[in-house]
Design a protein around this motif. Structure first.
Motif, PDB file in Angstrom:
ATOM      1  N   ALA A  10      -6.110 -17.772   0.702  1.00 54.88           N
ATOM      2  CA  ALA A  10      -6.381 -19.083   0.113  1.00 54.88           C
ATOM      3  C   ALA A  10      -5.348 -19.455  -0.939  1.00 54.88           C
ATOM      4  CB  ALA A  10      -7.774 -19.089  -0.512  1.00 54.88           C
ATOM      5  N   SER A  11      -5.043 -18.551  -1.833  1.00 52.78           N
ATOM      6  CA  SER A  11      -4.111 -18.829  -2.923  1.00 52.78           C
ATOM      7  C   SER A  11      -2.727 -18.279  -2.652  1.00 52.78           C
ATOM      8  CB  SER A  11      -4.644 -18.229  -4.227  1.00 52.78           C
ATOM      9  OG  SER A  11      -5.897 -18.782  -4.531  1.00 52.78           O
ATOM     10  N   THR A  12      -2.555 -17.666  -1.506  1.00 58.13           N
ATOM     11  CA  THR A  12      -1.291 -17.043  -1.158  1.00 58.13           C
ATOM     12  C   THR A  12      -0.226 -18.092  -0.867  1.00 58.13           C
ATOM     13  OG1 THR A  12      -2.513 -15.219  -0.180  1.00 58.13           O
ATOM     14  CG2 THR A  12      -0.211 -15.411   0.429  1.00 58.13           C
ATOM     15  N   ASP A  13       0.939 -17.898  -1.468  1.00 56.64           N
ATOM     16  CA  ASP A  13       2.071 -18.778  -1.198  1.00 56.64           C
ATOM     17  C   ASP A  13       2.534 -18.522   0.227  1.00 56.64           C
ATOM     18  OD1 ASP A  13       4.517 -20.067  -0.984  1.00 56.64           O
ATOM     19  OD2 ASP A  13       5.355 -19.191  -2.804  1.00 56.64           O
ATOM     20  N   PRO A  14       2.515 -19.531   1.092  1.00 58.02           N
ATOM     21  CA  PRO A  14       2.871 -19.293   2.496  1.00 58.02           C
ATOM     22  C   PRO A  14       4.342 -18.933   2.707  1.00 58.02           C
ATOM     23  CG  PRO A  14       2.559 -21.624   2.104  1.00 58.02           C
ATOM     24  CD  PRO A  14       2.152 -20.910   0.841  1.00 58.02           C
ATOM     25  N   LEU A  15       5.143 -19.023   1.679  1.00 55.48           N
ATOM     26  CA  LEU A  15       6.549 -18.665   1.817  1.00 55.48           C
ATOM     27  C   LEU A  15       6.881 -17.339   1.129  1.00 55.48           C
ATOM     28  CD1 LEU A  15       8.116 -22.189   1.269  1.00 55.48           C
ATOM     29  CD2 LEU A  15       7.513 -21.065   3.421  1.00 55.48           C
ATOM     30  N   SER A  16       5.859 -16.630   0.658  1.00 53.82           N
ATOM     31  CA  SER A  16       6.065 -15.383  -0.073  1.00 53.82           C
ATOM     32  C   SER A  16       5.763 -14.174   0.793  1.00 53.82           C
ATOM     33  CB  SER A  16       5.168 -15.354  -1.310  1.00 53.82           C
ATOM     34  OG  SER A  16       5.149 -14.066  -1.869  1.00 53.82           O
ATOM     35  N   CYS A  17       6.809 -13.476   1.209  1.00 53.57           N
ATOM     36  CA  CYS A  17       6.562 -12.295   2.029  1.00 53.57           C
ATOM     37  C   CYS A  17       5.830 -11.226   1.231  1.00 53.57           C
ATOM     38  CB  CYS A  17       7.871 -11.757   2.599  1.00 53.57           C
ATOM     39  SG  CYS A  17       9.045 -11.219   1.359  1.00 53.57           S
ATOM     40  N   GLU A  18       6.083 -11.149  -0.078  1.00 50.63           N
ATOM     41  CA  GLU A  18       5.401 -10.152  -0.903  1.00 50.63           C
ATOM     42  C   GLU A  18       3.898 -10.392  -0.936  1.00 50.63           C
ATOM     43  OE1 GLU A  18       7.886 -12.103  -2.168  1.00 50.63           O
ATOM     44  OE2 GLU A  18       9.562 -10.702  -2.262  1.00 50.63           O
ATOM     45  N   GLY A  19       3.500 -11.642  -0.988  1.00 51.59           N
ATOM     46  CA  GLY A  19       2.083 -11.962  -1.042  1.00 51.59           C
ATOM     47  C   GLY A  19       1.378 -11.907   0.294  1.00 51.59           C
ATOM     48  N   LEU A  20       2.134 -11.945   1.374  1.00 50.81           N
ATOM     49  CA  LEU A  20       1.546 -11.973   2.713  1.00 50.81           C
ATOM     50  C   LEU A  20       1.522 -10.614   3.401  1.00 50.81           C
ATOM     51  CD1 LEU A  20       3.265 -15.227   3.948  1.00 50.81           C
ATOM     52  CD2 LEU A  20       0.838 -14.924   3.459  1.00 50.81           C
ATOM     53  N   SER A  21       2.490  -9.780   3.115  1.00 54.82           N
ATOM     54  CA  SER A  21       2.598  -8.530   3.861  1.00 54.82           C
ATOM     55  C   SER A  21       1.408  -7.605   3.624  1.00 54.82           C
ATOM     56  CB  SER A  21       3.921  -7.821   3.569  1.00 54.82           C
ATOM     57  OG  SER A  21       4.054  -7.565   2.188  1.00 54.82           O
ATOM     58  N   GLU A  63      15.863  -6.948   6.179  1.00 58.30           N
ATOM     59  CA  GLU A  63      15.029  -6.489   7.296  1.00 58.30           C
ATOM     60  C   GLU A  63      14.778  -7.650   8.251  1.00 58.30           C
ATOM     61  OE1 GLU A  63      10.665  -4.462   8.015  1.00 58.30           O
ATOM     62  OE2 GLU A  63      11.630  -4.234   6.086  1.00 58.30           O
ATOM     63  N   LYS A  64      14.707  -7.338   9.528  1.00 58.89           N
ATOM     64  CA  LYS A  64      14.514  -8.380  10.539  1.00 58.89           C
ATOM     65  C   LYS A  64      13.050  -8.674  10.829  1.00 58.89           C
ATOM     66  CE  LYS A  64      18.935  -7.742  12.712  1.00 58.89           C
ATOM     67  NZ  LYS A  64      19.698  -7.618  13.933  1.00 58.89           N
ATOM     68  N   ARG A  65      12.141  -7.790  10.405  1.00 60.73           N
ATOM     69  CA  ARG A  65      10.720  -8.034  10.659  1.00 60.73           C
ATOM     70  C   ARG A  65      10.244  -9.232   9.851  1.00 60.73           C
ATOM     71  NH1 ARG A  65       6.901  -3.085  10.337  1.00 60.73           N
ATOM     72  NH2 ARG A  65       5.552  -4.739  10.996  1.00 60.73           N
ATOM     73  N   THR A  66       9.398 -10.012  10.490  1.00 62.66           N
ATOM     74  CA  THR A  66       8.886 -11.221   9.856  1.00 62.66           C
ATOM     75  C   THR A  66       7.368 -11.145   9.681  1.00 62.66           C
ATOM     76  OG1 THR A  66       8.466 -12.378  11.939  1.00 62.66           O
ATOM     77  CG2 THR A  66      10.702 -12.569  10.997  1.00 62.66           C
ATOM     78  N   ILE A  67       6.855 -12.113   8.961  1.00 62.16           N
ATOM     79  CA  ILE A  67       5.404 -12.227   8.819  1.00 62.16           C
ATOM     80  C   ILE A  67       4.775 -12.430  10.194  1.00 62.16           C
ATOM     81  CG2 ILE A  67       3.562 -13.682   7.879  1.00 62.16           C
ATOM     82  CD1 ILE A  67       4.950 -11.761   5.841  1.00 62.16           C
ATOM     83  N   TYR A  68       5.448 -13.151  11.057  1.00 61.42           N
ATOM     84  CA  TYR A  68       4.918 -13.361  12.408  1.00 61.42           C
ATOM     85  C   TYR A  68       4.830 -12.048  13.172  1.00 61.42           C
ATOM     86  CZ  TYR A  68       4.062 -15.442  16.967  1.00 61.42           C
ATOM     87  OH  TYR A  68       3.508 -15.771  18.181  1.00 61.42           O
ATOM     88  N   SER A 118     -24.515  -8.246   4.874  1.00 59.01           N
ATOM     89  CA  SER A 118     -24.285  -6.875   4.403  1.00 59.01           C
ATOM     90  C   SER A 118     -23.373  -6.114   5.346  1.00 59.01           C
ATOM     91  CB  SER A 118     -25.630  -6.142   4.261  1.00 59.01           C
ATOM     92  OG  SER A 118     -26.275  -6.047   5.523  1.00 59.01           O
ATOM     93  N   GLU A 119     -23.097  -6.687   6.516  1.00 60.40           N
ATOM     94  CA  GLU A 119     -22.222  -6.055   7.502  1.00 60.40           C
ATOM     95  C   GLU A 119     -20.747  -6.389   7.293  1.00 60.40           C
ATOM     96  OE1 GLU A 119     -23.119  -3.821   9.964  1.00 60.40           O
ATOM     97  OE2 GLU A 119     -24.974  -3.864   8.808  1.00 60.40           O
ATOM     98  N   CYS A 120     -20.440  -7.240   6.317  1.00 63.52           N
ATOM     99  CA  CYS A 120     -19.082  -7.744   6.139  1.00 63.52           C
ATOM    100  C   CYS A 120     -18.583  -7.486   4.718  1.00 63.52           C
ATOM    101  CB  CYS A 120     -19.076  -9.242   6.428  1.00 63.52           C
ATOM    102  SG  CYS A 120     -17.445 -10.006   6.376  1.00 63.52           S
ATOM    103  N   ARG A 121     -17.318  -7.139   4.619  1.00 64.68           N
ATOM    104  CA  ARG A 121     -16.622  -7.049   3.338  1.00 64.68           C
ATOM    105  C   ARG A 121     -15.525  -8.107   3.349  1.00 64.68           C
ATOM    106  NH1 ARG A 121     -20.567  -4.927   2.142  1.00 64.68           N
ATOM    107  NH2 ARG A 121     -20.859  -2.817   1.393  1.00 64.68           N
ATOM    108  N   VAL A 122     -15.273  -8.692   2.184  1.00 67.53           N
ATOM    109  CA  VAL A 122     -14.324  -9.800   2.089  1.00 67.53           C
ATOM    110  C   VAL A 122     -13.248  -9.474   1.056  1.00 67.53           C
ATOM    111  CG1 VAL A 122     -14.058 -12.255   1.571  1.00 67.53           C
ATOM    112  CG2 VAL A 122     -16.159 -11.434   2.663  1.00 67.53           C
ATOM    113  N   LEU A 123     -12.007  -9.694   1.449  1.00 63.57           N
ATOM    114  CA  LEU A 123     -10.868  -9.590   0.536  1.00 63.57           C
ATOM    115  C   LEU A 123     -10.241 -10.975   0.463  1.00 63.57           C
ATOM    116  CD1 LEU A 123      -9.165  -6.336   1.914  1.00 63.57           C
ATOM    117  CD2 LEU A 123     -10.627  -6.535  -0.106  1.00 63.57           C
ATOM    118  N   THR A 124      -9.904 -11.401  -0.736  1.00 68.36           N
ATOM    119  CA  THR A 124      -9.266 -12.714  -0.871  1.00 68.36           C
ATOM    120  C   THR A 124      -7.900 -12.569  -1.540  1.00 68.36           C
ATOM    121  OG1 THR A 124     -10.336 -13.148  -2.988  1.00 68.36           O
ATOM    122  CG2 THR A 124     -11.448 -13.957  -1.028  1.00 68.36           C
ATOM    123  N   TYR A 125      -6.991 -13.378  -1.058  1.00 68.54           N
ATOM    124  CA  TYR A 125      -5.633 -13.394  -1.597  1.00 68.54           C
ATOM    125  C   TYR A 125      -5.207 -14.811  -1.835  1.00 68.54           C
ATOM    126  CZ  TYR A 125      -5.395  -8.540  -0.162  1.00 68.54           C
ATOM    127  OH  TYR A 125      -5.644  -7.195  -0.016  1.00 68.54           O
TER     128      TYR A 125
END
Length: 125
Positions: A10-21, A63-68, A118-125
């Motif tokens: 939600a708050s992750t910068d879509p252009l930040s590989c550090e925040g997405l990886s 590095e050649k690996r991408t978020i995709y 109770s069957e689900c855990r949630v992580l937000t970024y």
């Protein structure tokens, strides 16, 4: 014991590989451990669902690996990628523009039901 992991970008910068990886790596690991995993994009992060956007974000300059690449690996492991319906308002997306790994749109009722389970855990970024 919970069997599902929902990762919200939600708050992750879509252009930040550090925040997405990290969240995408965690999704891959959890799917490899046989958990049901959903990654939900909303706000600016929803832009990553448009073809070509995540492909243009390299993990590191040398590095050649991408978020995709992370998205494709997660999808192959069973991760499902969704957009939260309000995320579509911020960056209008048409079906023909979306990456093939896109699983669909979720609304508020599904979202609340999952995070309260109770069957689900949630992580937000």
């Amino acid at each position: 014991m919970p069997q599902k992991l929902m990762i919200i970008l939600a708050s992750t910068d879509p252009l930040s590989c550090e925040g997405l990886s990290a969240p995408l790596f965690q999704a891959c690991v959890a799917a490899g451990m046989n958990y049901s995993v959903e990654v939900v994009f909303t706000g600016p992060a929803a832009k990553l669902l448009r073809s070509g956007v995540a492909e243009g974000i390299c993990l590191k300059a040398d590095e050649k690996r991408t978020i995709y690449d992370f998205i494709k690996e997660g999808h192959a492991a069973g991760v499902r990628f969704f957009c939260f319906s309000p995320g579509l308002d911020g960056c209008p997306l048409r079906k023909e523009e979306l990456i093939p790994e896109f699983s669909g749109v979720i609304g508020a009722a599904h979202f609340v039901e999952e995070i309260m389970s109770s069957e689900c855990r949630v992580l937000t970024y």
